[in-house]
Design an enzyme around this catalytic site. Structure first.
Site, short mmCIF file in Angstrom:
data_model
loop_
_atom_site.label_atom_id
_atom_site.label_comp_id
_atom_site.label_asym_id
_atom_site.label_seq_id
_atom_site.Cartn_x
_atom_site.Cartn_y
_atom_site.Cartn_z
N HIS A 1 15.84 5.07 45.32
CA HIS A 1 14.95 5.62 44.28
C HIS A 1 15.38 7.00 43.80
O HIS A 1 15.72 7.16 42.63
CB HIS A 1 13.52 5.68 44.85
CG HIS A 1 12.48 6.08 43.85
ND1 HIS A 1 11.21 5.54 43.84
CD2 HIS A 1 12.50 6.97 42.83
CE1 HIS A 1 10.51 6.08 42.86
NE2 HIS A 1 11.28 6.96 42.23
N TYR B 1 14.67 34.84 52.84
CA TYR B 1 15.73 34.78 51.84
C TYR B 1 15.15 34.89 50.45
O TYR B 1 14.10 34.34 50.15
CB TYR B 1 16.48 33.45 51.98
CG TYR B 1 17.61 33.26 51.01
CD1 TYR B 1 18.87 33.83 51.23
CD2 TYR B 1 17.42 32.50 49.85
CE1 TYR B 1 19.90 33.65 50.34
CE2 TYR B 1 18.48 32.32 48.95
CZ TYR B 1 19.70 32.90 49.20
OH TYR B 1 20.72 32.72 48.32
#
Length: 216
Positions: free
Chosen positions: A157, A210
């Site tokens: 998918h 981050y």
């Protein structure tokens, strides 16, 4: 973000998704949490002509009812159930990008071939079994396949990427496709050397902070 700015951000992200090669045509869909509801792209609408007013609003506690001029994406169950299950998630991006979908067709998970897998808070991007699009069965597979992670491949998918905001979900979608491409090419060239689980757990911790930061 207000309702209006979220709608504008979804339209921009949907167009960017196709421009970046993560998706084609009217495939794929995007949602963002909006209080006790979600805003989600409409079904079958070309992103180039989609406007913020066309974005559907659906209660997370509901079972298909929506507000807006157009029907929501056929994958609304998947978006709703992920946002229900994951309080840490604010946005969901689903695409049919080439390399991620290729691995999904092969039913291959992505192992720790690169440290950037750490941004998904997992050492492996899992791949689910297949279920028809838009079904509760597919939604259940997606939620289970994600677990605590921020990315998953859907068997035969496509892929899903999650984020603490829409920008982070899009960032992860780009990186997930890059990881899929890297792993696919590495497998063609030989047997990739994997990073240890311990090292990936260290990277997951490092990625917690981050991002862009001001210089002090």
């Amino acid at each position: 973000m207000t309702d209006a700015t979220k709608r504008e951000a979804i339209v921009e992200a949907a167009r960017s998704m196709n421009a970046l090669g993560l998706n084609r045509g009217t495939a794929g869909n995007i949602s963002a949490r909006d209080g006790d509801a979600m805003l989600i792209t409409p079904s079958g609408m070309p992103y180039a002509t989609m406007t913020p007013a066309m974005i559907a609003r659906m209660p997370l506690a509901g079972d298909g009812e929506s507000e807006g001029p157009l029907a929501p994406s056929s994958e609304w169950r998947m978006h709703r159930d992920i946002l229900r299950a994951r309080a840490d998630v604010q946005a969901v991006v689903h695409t049919h990008s080439i390399y991620a979908t290729t691995l999904a067709a092969l039913r291959r998970e992505i192992p720790p071939v690169h440290y950037m897998i750490g941004i998904f808070r997992t050492s492996r991007i899992r791949c689910t079994d297949y279920a028809p699009f838009g079904t509760q069965a597919l939604s259940d597979l997606a939620v289970e396949g994600l677990g605590r992670a921020h990315g998953v491949l859907l068997g035969n998918h496509g892929m899903i990427a999650l984020g603490e905001g829409l920008d982070r979900a899009m960032w992860r979608a780009v990186e997930l496709e890059a990881l899929a491409q890297l792993y696919y090419l590495a497998r063609i060239a030989g047997e990739p050397v994997l990073i240890s689980e311990e090292e990936i757990e260290n990277e997951i911790t490092r990625f917690e902070n981050y991002g862009l930061k001001s210089v002090k």
